[in-house]
Motif scaffolding. Structure first.
Motif, PDB file in Angstrom:
ATOM      1  N   LYS A 187     -14.583  64.601   7.796  1.00  0.00           N
ATOM      2  CA  LYS A 187     -14.024  64.496   8.589  1.00  0.00           C
ATOM      3  C   LYS A 187     -14.185  66.451   9.041  1.00  0.00           C
ATOM      4  O   LYS A 187     -13.795  66.812   7.978  1.00  0.00           O
ATOM      5  CB  LYS A 187     -12.849  63.766   8.720  1.00  0.00           C
ATOM      6  N   PRO A 188     -14.270  66.173  10.637  1.00  0.00           N
ATOM      7  CA  PRO A 188     -14.262  68.137  10.763  1.00  0.00           C
ATOM      8  C   PRO A 188     -12.828  68.785  10.693  1.00  0.00           C
ATOM      9  O   PRO A 188     -11.773  68.977  11.541  1.00  0.00           O
ATOM     10  CB  PRO A 188     -15.281  68.703  12.079  1.00  0.00           C
ATOM     11  N   CYS A 189     -12.158  68.646   9.090  1.00  0.00           N
ATOM     12  CA  CYS A 189     -11.191  69.353   9.372  1.00  0.00           C
ATOM     13  C   CYS A 189     -10.403  70.386   9.405  1.00  0.00           C
ATOM     14  O   CYS A 189     -10.889  71.653   9.149  1.00  0.00           O
ATOM     15  CB  CYS A 189      -9.771  68.335   8.230  1.00  0.00           C
ATOM     16  N   LEU A 190      -9.479  71.659  10.324  1.00  0.00           N
ATOM     17  CA  LEU A 190      -8.872  72.258  10.413  1.00  0.00           C
ATOM     18  C   LEU A 190      -7.529  72.674   9.464  1.00  0.00           C
ATOM     19  O   LEU A 190      -7.306  74.191   9.475  1.00  0.00           O
ATOM     20  CB  LEU A 190      -8.276  72.512  11.801  1.00  0.00           C
ATOM     21  N   GLY A 191      -7.788  71.846   8.664  1.00  0.00           N
ATOM     22  CA  GLY A 191      -6.727  72.278   7.278  1.00  0.00           C
ATOM     23  C   GLY A 191      -6.711  73.786   6.545  1.00  0.00           C
ATOM     24  O   GLY A 191      -5.367  73.796   6.657  1.00  0.00           O
ATOM     25  N   PRO A 192      -8.281  74.020   6.835  1.00  0.00           N
ATOM     26  CA  PRO A 192      -8.221  74.902   5.648  1.00  0.00           C
ATOM     27  C   PRO A 192      -8.011  76.828   6.120  1.00  0.00           C
ATOM     28  O   PRO A 192      -7.890  77.385   5.316  1.00  0.00           O
ATOM     29  CB  PRO A 192      -9.963  74.818   4.895  1.00  0.00           C
ATOM     30  N   GLY A 206      -4.876  59.872   7.015  1.00  0.00           N
ATOM     31  CA  GLY A 206      -6.350  59.378   7.135  1.00  0.00           C
ATOM     32  C   GLY A 206      -7.469  60.154   8.230  1.00  0.00           C
ATOM     33  O   GLY A 206      -8.401  60.019   8.903  1.00  0.00           O
ATOM     34  N   ARG A 207      -6.378  61.362   9.072  1.00  0.00           N
ATOM     35  CA  ARG A 207      -6.606  61.731  10.238  1.00  0.00           C
ATOM     36  C   ARG A 207      -7.632  63.136  10.077  1.00  0.00           C
ATOM     37  O   ARG A 207      -6.270  63.474   8.870  1.00  0.00           O
ATOM     38  CB  ARG A 207      -6.056  61.706  11.392  1.00  0.00           C
ATOM     39  N   ASP A 208      -8.548  63.452  10.958  1.00  0.00           N
ATOM     40  CA  ASP A 208      -8.365  65.317  10.122  1.00  0.00           C
ATOM     41  C   ASP A 208      -7.558  66.370  11.335  1.00  0.00           C
ATOM     42  O   ASP A 208      -6.895  65.806  12.486  1.00  0.00           O
ATOM     43  CB  ASP A 208      -9.780  65.403  10.862  1.00  0.00           C
ATOM     44  N   CYS A 209      -6.757  66.879   9.793  1.00  0.00           N
ATOM     45  CA  CYS A 209      -6.459  68.521  11.403  1.00  0.00           C
ATOM     46  C   CYS A 209      -6.630  68.596  12.144  1.00  0.00           C
ATOM     47  O   CYS A 209      -7.640  69.430  12.064  1.00  0.00           O
ATOM     48  CB  CYS A 209      -5.934  69.426  10.276  1.00  0.00           C
ATOM     49  N   TYR A 210      -5.871  68.981  13.550  1.00  0.00           N
ATOM     50  CA  TYR A 210      -6.653  69.646  14.714  1.00  0.00           C
ATOM     51  C   TYR A 210      -5.717  71.034  14.957  1.00  0.00           C
ATOM     52  O   TYR A 210      -5.722  71.455  16.112  1.00  0.00           O
ATOM     53  CB  TYR A 210      -7.042  68.585  15.935  1.00  0.00           C
ATOM     54  N   GLY A 211      -5.333  71.714  13.740  1.00  0.00           N
ATOM     55  CA  GLY A 211      -5.113  72.969  13.933  1.00  0.00           C
ATOM     56  C   GLY A 211      -3.565  73.376  15.236  1.00  0.00           C
ATOM     57  O   GLY A 211      -3.223  73.937  15.057  1.00  0.00           O
ATOM     58  N   ASN A 218      -5.011  84.528   6.734  1.00  0.00           N
ATOM     59  CA  ASN A 218      -6.634  84.882   5.853  1.00  0.00           C
ATOM     60  C   ASN A 218      -6.779  83.579   6.192  1.00  0.00           C
ATOM     61  O   ASN A 218      -8.074  83.559   4.960  1.00  0.00           O
ATOM     62  CB  ASN A 218      -6.192  85.491   4.200  1.00  0.00           C
ATOM     63  N   SER A 219      -7.449  83.094   7.684  1.00  0.00           N
ATOM     64  CA  SER A 219      -7.963  81.945   8.121  1.00  0.00           C
ATOM     65  C   SER A 219      -9.531  82.616   8.146  1.00  0.00           C
ATOM     66  O   SER A 219      -9.460  82.875   8.647  1.00  0.00           O
ATOM     67  CB  SER A 219      -7.517  81.240   9.014  1.00  0.00           C
ATOM     68  N   ASN A 220     -10.387  82.118   6.997  1.00  0.00           N
ATOM     69  CA  ASN A 220     -11.976  82.157   7.469  1.00  0.00           C
ATOM     70  C   ASN A 220     -12.514  81.330   8.435  1.00  0.00           C
ATOM     71  O   ASN A 220     -12.865  80.382   7.414  1.00  0.00           O
ATOM     72  CB  ASN A 220     -12.376  82.074   5.957  1.00  0.00           C
ATOM     73  N   THR A 221     -12.102  81.520   9.705  1.00  0.00           N
ATOM     74  CA  THR A 221     -13.068  80.300  10.589  1.00  0.00           C
ATOM     75  C   THR A 221     -14.591  80.313  10.275  1.00  0.00           C
ATOM     76  O   THR A 221     -15.019  79.989  10.686  1.00  0.00           O
ATOM     77  CB  THR A 221     -11.943  81.006  12.055  1.00  0.00           C
ATOM     78  N   GLN A 222     -14.794  81.714  10.300  1.00  0.00           N
ATOM     79  CA  GLN A 222     -16.335  82.063  10.547  1.00  0.00           C
ATOM     80  C   GLN A 222     -17.443  80.871   8.975  1.00  0.00           C
ATOM     81  O   GLN A 222     -17.643  80.416   9.428  1.00  0.00           O
ATOM     82  CB  GLN A 222     -17.134  83.362   9.807  1.00  0.00           C
ATOM     83  N   SER A 223     -16.684  81.499   8.050  1.00  0.00           N
ATOM     84  CA  SER A 223     -17.137  79.811   6.979  1.00  0.00           C
ATOM     85  C   SER A 223     -16.214  78.774   7.374  1.00  0.00           C
ATOM     86  O   SER A 223     -17.517  78.329   7.091  1.00  0.00           O
ATOM     87  CB  SER A 223     -15.921  80.308   5.550  1.00  0.00           C
ATOM     88  N   LEU A 224     -15.512  78.091   7.636  1.00  0.00           N
ATOM     89  CA  LEU A 224     -15.215  77.102   8.057  1.00  0.00           C
ATOM     90  C   LEU A 224     -16.178  76.403   9.504  1.00  0.00           C
ATOM     91  O   LEU A 224     -16.880  75.361   9.845  1.00  0.00           O
ATOM     92  CB  LEU A 224     -13.319  76.437   8.473  1.00  0.00           C
ATOM     93  N   SER A 225     -16.887  77.503  10.114  1.00  0.00           N
ATOM     94  CA  SER A 225     -17.683  77.054  11.678  1.00  0.00           C
ATOM     95  C   SER A 225     -19.091  76.710  10.781  1.00  0.00           C
ATOM     96  O   SER A 225     -19.581  75.493  11.487  1.00  0.00           O
ATOM     97  CB  SER A 225     -17.755  78.304  12.392  1.00  0.00           C
TER      98      SER A 225
END
Length: 269
Positions: A187-192, A206-211, A218-225
């Motif tokens: 699931k595409p979770c925004l938790g990281p 059991g649900r993915d985080c939606y931010g 230090n949120s590495n959004t590029q890597s998560l994308s």
């Protein structure tokens, strides 16, 4: 930090919002009575207190700035407050109102929605409180919870800066021994890249985080994308993940617009 008087005065102001964050006060229940013995609530329309121009020690502000009137009001709030605390996604990152910032179609949408658009006086761009006045502390979340609120008030009353918990939601999941929904269920979770504060509520079910609590430190959004793309999400879907509740926060805004640009490039090929 200078000490407060015997009974510090607190105000709660509403701007463009759904009122959800103000409920963090009312949801205290009987503890709100205990709080009222320690502080004096001077302005809180949700509780029937109407004195917006009274000088206070702490002003809590919910909502984004979406109209010219609100810009004037927040300046007065700042002038009358020793400490100003913005609460919730609307106040800290524009909230859902900031979705209109993503396309230059303010007038077009207004004219299509309202029968008499000439009576609608709004800003073309909704913005967080900190873009207009100095904000001393921020409580992130959509909505915030009573635990955050009480911790902030206690810290200020004891003369210490409130703790800004900007660590990642993944750490909270680890502490609660929750199974990672991105690893086990794809699931595409925004938790990281999202700050904790909600208690890992969605992953617990059991649900993915939606931010909804905004970007973490230090949120590495590029890597998560890139991870989302590897899971099969199209650029438009990745953009929507970031450009939702906290679209005006720099980290999420940049990630969302970058994903959108990637999609446009692919469509143009």
């Amino acid at each position: 930090m200078k000490p407060f008087g015997e009974k510090p005065r607190i105000a709660v102001h509403k701007f463009s919002s759904c009122d959800g964050c103000q409920l963090a006060f009312l949801n205290l229940g009987a503890n709100l009575i205990t709080l009222s013995q320690r502080v004096q609530l001077t302005h809180f329309l949700e509780a029937g207190l109407d004195a917006p121009d009274t000088p206070v020690d702490i002003a809590f502000v919910e909502g984004s700035l979406s109209t010219p009137d609100e810009v004037e009001r927040i300046r007065k709030v700042r002038e009358n407050s020793r400490y100003l605390v913005s609460i919730g996604a609307c106040a800290t990152a524009g909230g859902l109102q900031a979705l209109r910032n993503l396309d230059n179609k303010h007038d077009e949408w207004r004219d299509a929605i309202y029968a008499q658009p000439e009576f609608i006086n709004t800003l073309k761009h909704a913005r967080p409180i900190a873009q207009e006045v100095r904000v001393d502390y921020e409580l992130w979340g959509c909505p915030i919870n009573s635990r955050q609120l009480v911790a902030c008030i206690n810290a200020l009353l004891f003369g210490v800066p409130p703790f800004d918990n900007s660590e990642k939601l993944c750490l909270e999941c680890k502490r609660q021994q929750k199974v990672c929904v991105m690893v086990t269920e794809d699931k595409p979770c925004l938790g990281p890249v999202t700050r904790t504060g909600c208690g890992a509520l969605c992953p617990s079910f059991g649900r993915d985080c939606y931010g909804c609590y905004g970007p973490s430190e230090n949120s590495n959004t590029q890597s998560l994308s890139r991870r989302f793309a590897g899971m099969g999400l199209l650029p438009d879907a990745i953009a929507r993940r970031f450009l939702l509740i906290n679209s005006a926060s720099p980290a999420f805004n940049e990630a969302g617009l970058a994903a959108r640009a990637t999609g446009e490039e692919k469509d143009g090929q």
